[in-house]
Enzyme design. Sequence first.
Site, PDB file in Angstrom:
ATOM      1  N   GLY A 148     -31.736  42.497 -33.141  1.00 51.82           N
ATOM      2  CA  GLY A 148     -30.852  42.567 -34.285  1.00 51.82           C
ATOM      3  C   GLY A 148     -30.926  43.885 -35.026  1.00 51.82           C
ATOM      4  O   GLY A 148     -31.284  44.925 -34.471  1.00 51.82           O
ATOM      5  N   CYS A 149     -30.628  43.829 -36.323  1.00 52.39           N
ATOM      6  CA  CYS A 149     -30.467  45.042 -37.121  1.00 52.39           C
ATOM      7  C   CYS A 149     -31.760  45.811 -37.325  1.00 52.39           C
ATOM      8  O   CYS A 149     -31.734  46.975 -37.719  1.00 52.39           O
ATOM      9  CB  CYS A 149     -29.853  44.684 -38.476  1.00 52.39           C
ATOM     10  SG  CYS A 149     -28.200  43.952 -38.358  1.00 52.39           S
ATOM     11  N   GLN A 150     -32.904  45.196 -37.064  1.00 51.70           N
ATOM     12  CA  GLN A 150     -34.182  45.872 -37.262  1.00 51.70           C
ATOM     13  C   GLN A 150     -34.684  46.589 -36.003  1.00 51.70           C
ATOM     14  O   GLN A 150     -35.730  47.235 -36.022  1.00 51.70           O
ATOM     15  CB  GLN A 150     -35.237  44.860 -37.699  1.00 51.70           C
ATOM     16  CG  GLN A 150     -35.496  43.784 -36.665  1.00 51.70           C
ATOM     17  CD  GLN A 150     -36.242  42.593 -37.204  1.00 51.70           C
ATOM     18  OE1 GLN A 150     -36.555  42.522 -38.387  1.00 51.70           O
ATOM     19  NE2 GLN A 150     -36.546  41.647 -36.341  1.00 51.70           N
ATOM     20  N   PHE A 339     -33.837  44.407 -41.613  1.00 50.21           N
ATOM     21  CA  PHE A 339     -34.025  42.962 -41.483  1.00 50.21           C
ATOM     22  C   PHE A 339     -33.348  42.460 -40.213  1.00 50.21           C
ATOM     23  O   PHE A 339     -32.446  43.093 -39.674  1.00 50.21           O
ATOM     24  CB  PHE A 339     -33.448  42.255 -42.712  1.00 50.21           C
ATOM     25  CG  PHE A 339     -33.880  42.884 -43.999  1.00 50.21           C
ATOM     26  CD1 PHE A 339     -35.154  42.664 -44.489  1.00 50.21           C
ATOM     27  CD2 PHE A 339     -33.034  43.726 -44.695  1.00 50.21           C
ATOM     28  CE1 PHE A 339     -35.579  43.264 -45.669  1.00 50.21           C
ATOM     29  CE2 PHE A 339     -33.444  44.335 -45.876  1.00 50.21           C
ATOM     30  CZ  PHE A 339     -34.713  44.100 -46.358  1.00 50.21           C
TER      31      PHE A 339
END
Length: 353
Positions: A148-150, A339
């Site tokens: 994901g975004c992390q 996150f």
Amino acid sequence: MVEVFLNRIATAVPRHEVHGAFRAFAAGQVTARDRALFARMDARAEIARRWSVLEPSEPEGSGTLCGFYRAGAAFPTTRARMARYEAEAPALADAALARLGFAAEASRVTHLVVATCTGFVAPFLDRHLVERHGVPRGVERTLVGFMGCQAAINALKTAWHIVRSDPGARVLVVSLELCTLHLQGSSALEQLLCFLLFADGCAAAIVSAEPAGLRMEGFSSVMLPEAAEMITWRIGDDGFDMTLSGLVPITLAHALPDWEKGMLDGLPAAEVDLWAVHPGGRSILDAVEHGLALHQGALAESRAVLRDHGNMSSATVMFVLAAMMRRAQAGQRGCALAFGPGLSAEAMRFRVA
């Protein structure tokens, strides 16, 4: 102990600006019950531009979008989306490497770390980069996938460990996301809000022991077990399905004070000069600002990236770091924070060299 540096970052986006087209398409799918709420959330998104590999060839507000999505009809299958990813990703990576000035040092690269959560193909982007850009065929390759975004923070952490164990290593880190290939057909407000937020982008960076750029001082990770389903990312028959709960911002705001000490290795947030926070959305940035009691303007780069690019998943925090490096001053302390599914967070502490 070997000191490790994020030497430089370059970024690239596709050539198609799609924010207006995506907003108009989503607005056309909203039910009468949700129309007023959707309009308010659209107005508060604080996004002006977004970029996609999909060309907005249809008039805004029509029942089709970029020749890829059609209202009232089945959206593309996962197979079709992956085929588009395979066709489009290499050129975007090439553009980022060109801006990095990579040709002059391709032969020096010893390790390659690629982060993505929006496309899976084998042979993958790593092989393209070796073949196209003259990277040695013996380069050690690592894929950071589906985090994901992390994921960019995890990719930088991997590079940090590599250089600490081998001071002569020179690591190319590439984060590439084509989020606009995974929009879902639905009248549900939660899904339609994705049409207001996500975009495509790529960042490329060099990590080495050369003392230039940002000195990477350490990393931390945290998960909230009671919030495991607030952000999810699963592969379905019609693309990748995201769940993004509206409770994420308030959950982060309450959790961040407890994370602060471990995340910053005991340093109070007030003593951190630079904050490179992944702009998952305006409400996420507001939550971080509130949860860590940051001063107004502390997230200026994050808000600017959100305004000009939207949420490009893992690549986004790299865009923020790239912008920050252009104005940072020697000796300043910083923290990069992103996150992802879990709900989880990844942080990188740094100091400007």
